[in-house]
Write a protein that holds these residues in place. Structure first.
Motif, short mmCIF file in Angstrom:
data_model
loop_
_atom_site.label_atom_id
_atom_site.label_comp_id
_atom_site.label_asym_id
_atom_site.label_seq_id
_atom_site.Cartn_x
_atom_site.Cartn_y
_atom_site.Cartn_z
N MET A 130 43.54 -3.11 7.59
CA MET A 130 42.76 -2.39 6.59
C MET A 130 42.45 -0.98 7.07
O MET A 130 42.59 0.00 6.32
CB MET A 130 41.45 -3.14 6.30
N LEU A 131 42.05 -0.86 8.35
CA LEU A 131 41.72 0.45 8.89
C LEU A 131 42.95 1.36 8.92
O LEU A 131 42.86 2.55 8.62
CB LEU A 131 41.14 0.30 10.30
N LEU A 132 44.09 0.79 9.28
CA LEU A 132 45.31 1.58 9.29
C LEU A 132 45.66 2.07 7.89
O LEU A 132 46.12 3.21 7.71
CB LEU A 132 46.47 0.76 9.86
N SER A 133 45.44 1.21 6.90
CA SER A 133 45.69 1.61 5.51
C SER A 133 44.75 2.72 5.07
O SER A 133 45.14 3.67 4.38
CB SER A 133 45.55 0.41 4.58
N ALA A 157 44.03 13.78 18.74
CA ALA A 157 43.81 12.37 19.09
C ALA A 157 44.51 12.02 20.40
O ALA A 157 43.97 11.29 21.23
CB ALA A 157 44.30 11.47 17.96
N ASP A 158 45.71 12.56 20.59
CA ASP A 158 46.46 12.27 21.82
C ASP A 158 45.72 12.83 23.05
O ASP A 158 45.58 12.14 24.07
CB ASP A 158 47.86 12.89 21.72
N ILE A 159 45.23 14.05 22.95
CA ILE A 159 44.48 14.65 24.06
C ILE A 159 43.18 13.90 24.31
O ILE A 159 42.82 13.59 25.46
CB ILE A 159 44.19 16.14 23.77
N ALA A 160 42.46 13.60 23.23
CA ALA A 160 41.18 12.89 23.37
C ALA A 160 41.37 11.52 24.01
O ALA A 160 40.55 11.09 24.84
CB ALA A 160 40.52 12.74 22.00
N LEU A 161 42.45 10.85 23.64
CA LEU A 161 42.72 9.53 24.21
C LEU A 161 43.00 9.63 25.71
O LEU A 161 42.52 8.80 26.50
CB LEU A 161 43.90 8.89 23.49
N ASN A 178 39.77 7.58 19.28
CA ASN A 178 41.08 7.86 18.69
C ASN A 178 41.00 7.93 17.17
O ASN A 178 41.56 8.84 16.54
CB ASN A 178 42.07 6.77 19.12
N PHE A 179 40.27 6.98 16.59
CA PHE A 179 40.10 6.94 15.13
C PHE A 179 39.36 8.20 14.66
O PHE A 179 39.77 8.85 13.68
CB PHE A 179 39.32 5.68 14.76
N ALA A 180 38.28 8.56 15.37
CA ALA A 180 37.50 9.74 14.99
C ALA A 180 38.31 11.03 15.14
O ALA A 180 38.20 11.95 14.32
CB ALA A 180 36.23 9.82 15.84
N ALA A 181 39.13 11.09 16.19
CA ALA A 181 39.95 12.29 16.41
C ALA A 181 40.96 12.48 15.29
O ALA A 181 41.19 13.60 14.82
CB ALA A 181 40.65 12.20 17.76
N ILE A 182 41.59 11.39 14.87
CA ILE A 182 42.57 11.48 13.79
C ILE A 182 41.91 11.96 12.49
O ILE A 182 42.50 12.73 11.73
CB ILE A 182 43.25 10.12 13.57
N LEU A 183 40.67 11.53 12.27
CA LEU A 183 39.99 11.84 11.00
C LEU A 183 38.87 12.87 11.15
O LEU A 183 38.05 13.01 10.25
CB LEU A 183 39.41 10.55 10.41
N HIS A 184 38.83 13.61 12.26
CA HIS A 184 37.69 14.51 12.48
C HIS A 184 37.61 15.62 11.43
O HIS A 184 36.53 16.13 11.14
CB HIS A 184 37.73 15.10 13.89
N ASP A 185 38.74 15.99 10.84
CA ASP A 185 38.74 17.06 9.82
C ASP A 185 38.86 16.51 8.40
O ASP A 185 39.14 17.28 7.46
CB ASP A 185 39.89 18.03 10.08
#
Length: 318
Positions: A130-133, A157-161, A178-185
């Motif tokens: 669900m989260l991936l979707s 996200a890659d750097i943050a991870l 990782n989730f927050a970095a992908i969606l931070h903007d």
């Protein structure tokens, strides 16, 4: 299938109860039907005198105590297993899916524990899907508005991870970062496109609009179950170590760790990328600017780790 598991548990109770009942019945019948002199006419091997009814009464008392003790231990054994199952169900109800109950035997409780483990695993997989979707849908929506954002967010996200792994953070916290970095903007969905892609310097009013994107993003993510901590990281990813960031005035370690990590990764990636309003700078110059702003804009410990990880990525900074 169920009866295969039901029988062993019933058998345990059946034999325990039958043992207590038969032994007690035997002792009672012996006391009622026999006089103390005729119960055991043989001689005691120790004293050579006839065994009296007092010995039988003592034996009966000890047998009763032993039977009660056996029943108590059996009850405590099943009570402990039931409490573990109850705790697991409470965790499921609260959304905690890291459950792995021990399968002890092949009775009803073992069957129930196995089913709870399977349910937790299935719910965990469903939640992850669900989260991936959700991620895919949100990113597609933002990418349709700003094609720059997706590649930017994935690199952040890659750097943050990598920074999180260098800090030896637990897997659940790495997942959140990782989730927050992908969606931070993701909050930029709510920013007018002319403002978002404006090549000229922004006016004060337009800059105020841009500064609302962490609030908008946090509000979007807050509506998704289990992501309250991710929402908090997104809200504060533009906070500054000295407290002069936005949207609030958090400073130092009051800023969520994930937000501090993303702030460094986001700034580096932004500086080394071409934007509509400016050209990119070199890796070495980005490292110098990050280092200069340690303890003012950025967490100095995070900067130290970032430099250690990335200083030689494209050659040592001058």
């Amino acid at each position: 299938m169920v009866t295969h598991y039901l029988f062993p548990l019933r058998t345990k109770f059946f034999y325990a109860c039958m043992f207590c009942c038969l032994f007690s019945l035997f002792m009672i019948v012996s006391l009622v039907l026999h006089s103390p002199e005729s119960i055991l006419p043989q001689q005691s091997p120790v004293s050579g005198t006839p065994l009296s009814g007092e010995y039988l009464i003592i034996a009966f008392a000890l047998a009763g105590i032993g039977s009660a003790l056996c029943c108590c231990l059996l009850a405590r054994y099943f009570s402990r297993r039931l409490s573990l199952v109850q705790r697991a169900i409470q965790q499921l109800a609260s959304g905690k899916l890291d459950i792995d109950l021990e399968i002890d035997g092949r009775d009803e409780l073992s069957l129930l524990a196995s089913q709870i483990n399977q349910l937790a695993c299935r719910l965990s997989n469903e939640r992850e899907n669900m989260l991936l979707s959700v991620i895919e849908s949100l990113i597609n929506a933002l990418e349709a508005k700003d094609t720059y954002t997706y590649s930017h967010s994935s690199e952040v996200a890659d750097i943050a991870l990598h920074i999180g792994q260098a800090l030896h953070l637990p897997d659940d916290q790495l997942f959140q970062i990782n989730f927050a970095a992908i969606l931070h903007d993701i909050g930029k969905i709510g920013i007018p496109t002319p403002v978002l892609n404006k090549p000229e310097p922004l006016t004060d009013e337009e800059w105020d609009m841009i500064k609302q994107h962490p609030v908008i993003g946090a509000r979007i993510i807050a509506g998704i179950p289990f992501l309250s901590q991710v929402s908090d990281i997104i809200l504060h990813h533009h906070a500054r170590w000295d407290g002069t960031g936005y949207p609030s005035s958090l400073a130092g370690t009051d800023i969520p760790l994930g937000s501090r990590i993303i702030a460094v990764a986001d700034s580096y990636q932004a500086m080394t990328s071409t934007r509509p309003y400016r050209e990119s700078i070199s890796h070495q110059e980005a490292i110098r600017q990050l280092t200069r702003n340690a303890a003012t804009q950025f967490d100095p410990d995070i900067i130290a780790i970032f430099v250690k990880l990335y200083a030689n990525k494209y050659g040592s900074p001058a």
